[in-house]
Scaffold this motif. Structure first.
Motif, short mmCIF file in Angstrom:
data_model
loop_
_atom_site.label_atom_id
_atom_site.label_comp_id
_atom_site.label_asym_id
_atom_site.label_seq_id
_atom_site.Cartn_x
_atom_site.Cartn_y
_atom_site.Cartn_z
N GLN A 165 0.84 -1.19 0.00
CA GLN A 165 0.00 0.00 0.00
C GLN A 165 0.88 1.25 0.00
OE1 GLN A 165 -2.68 0.24 3.27
NE2 GLN A 165 -3.39 2.26 2.72
N LYS A 166 0.56 2.17 -0.90
CA LYS A 166 1.35 3.39 -0.98
C LYS A 166 0.53 4.62 -0.62
CE LYS A 166 4.90 2.00 -4.21
NZ LYS A 166 5.64 2.38 -5.40
N ASN A 167 -0.66 4.44 -0.08
CA ASN A 167 -1.41 5.60 0.38
C ASN A 167 -0.70 6.15 1.61
OD1 ASN A 167 -3.34 5.23 -1.60
ND2 ASN A 167 -4.60 3.93 -0.31
N HIS A 207 3.48 12.05 4.23
CA HIS A 207 3.78 12.93 3.09
C HIS A 207 4.88 13.93 3.44
CE1 HIS A 207 1.14 12.09 -0.29
NE2 HIS A 207 0.17 11.82 0.56
N PHE A 225 6.87 8.05 -8.03
CA PHE A 225 5.95 7.65 -6.96
C PHE A 225 4.56 8.21 -7.23
CE2 PHE A 225 3.77 8.62 -3.00
CZ PHE A 225 3.74 7.38 -2.40
N SER A 228 2.84 6.50 -10.18
CA SER A 228 2.37 5.16 -9.80
C SER A 228 1.12 5.23 -8.92
CB SER A 228 3.49 4.43 -9.07
OG SER A 228 3.05 3.21 -8.56
N LEU A 229 1.12 6.14 -7.97
CA LEU A 229 0.00 6.31 -7.05
C LEU A 229 -1.26 6.75 -7.79
CD1 LEU A 229 -0.91 6.26 -4.07
CD2 LEU A 229 -0.19 8.64 -3.94
N THR A 283 -2.60 3.93 -10.10
CA THR A 283 -3.32 2.93 -9.33
C THR A 283 -4.70 3.43 -8.91
OG1 THR A 283 -1.26 1.99 -8.52
CG2 THR A 283 -3.24 1.50 -7.24
N THR A 284 -4.76 4.69 -8.49
CA THR A 284 -6.03 5.29 -8.08
C THR A 284 -7.00 5.33 -9.25
OG1 THR A 284 -4.91 6.63 -6.42
CG2 THR A 284 -7.11 7.36 -7.10
#
Length: 124
Positions: free
Chosen positions: A4-6, A12, A77, A80-81, A84-85
């Motif tokens: 998970q990258k959330n 942050h 990053f 990618s995030l 995915t979202t």
């Protein structure tokens, strides 16, 4: 993307500092963060450990100290995030997600749209 990258707000902030420093210690991050708000060393250490477990940071021991560096560049990053979202949104809501996204792009200036199209062309 298996991990998970959330990221939460403090994660942050920590990542922004690690991206700036490129090779950070918990102490160097605490020093920077404490200019904005008071945080305990152990809190930042916990956050950086969590980011390592999420696969966002890489930890390397040099002597008695641990150094942390980002696993990927900030722009990679974010790409990618966001990718995915968007995939999750399309999977959950189908074409309606795409229509809503495209509808939002109508608010962009023509110059901004040209810049984005250029970036898209460069990436393919």
């Amino acid at each position: 993307m298996s991990k998970q990258k959330n990221l939460g707000p403090l994660e942050h902030q920590v990542m922004d500092l690690v991206w700036q420093q490129k090779n950070a210690t918990v102490y160097s991050v605490v020093e920077q963060l404490c200019q904005e708000k008071k945080l305990a060393y152990t809190t930042v250490m916990t956050v950086m450990t969590r980011l390592t477990k999420k696969g966002v940071l890489v930890r390397e021991k040099k002597g008695k100290m641990f150094f942390y560096k980002p696993k990927e560049a900030k722009n990679q990053f974010i790409h990618s995030l966001v990718q995915t979202t968007i995939q999750k949104m399309i999977s959950a809501f189908g074409d309606e997600a795409l229509v809503a996204f495209l509808d939002e792009t109508k608010q962009l200036s023509k110059e901004h749209t040209k810049t984005l199209v250029s970036k898209l062309d460069e990436s393919h």
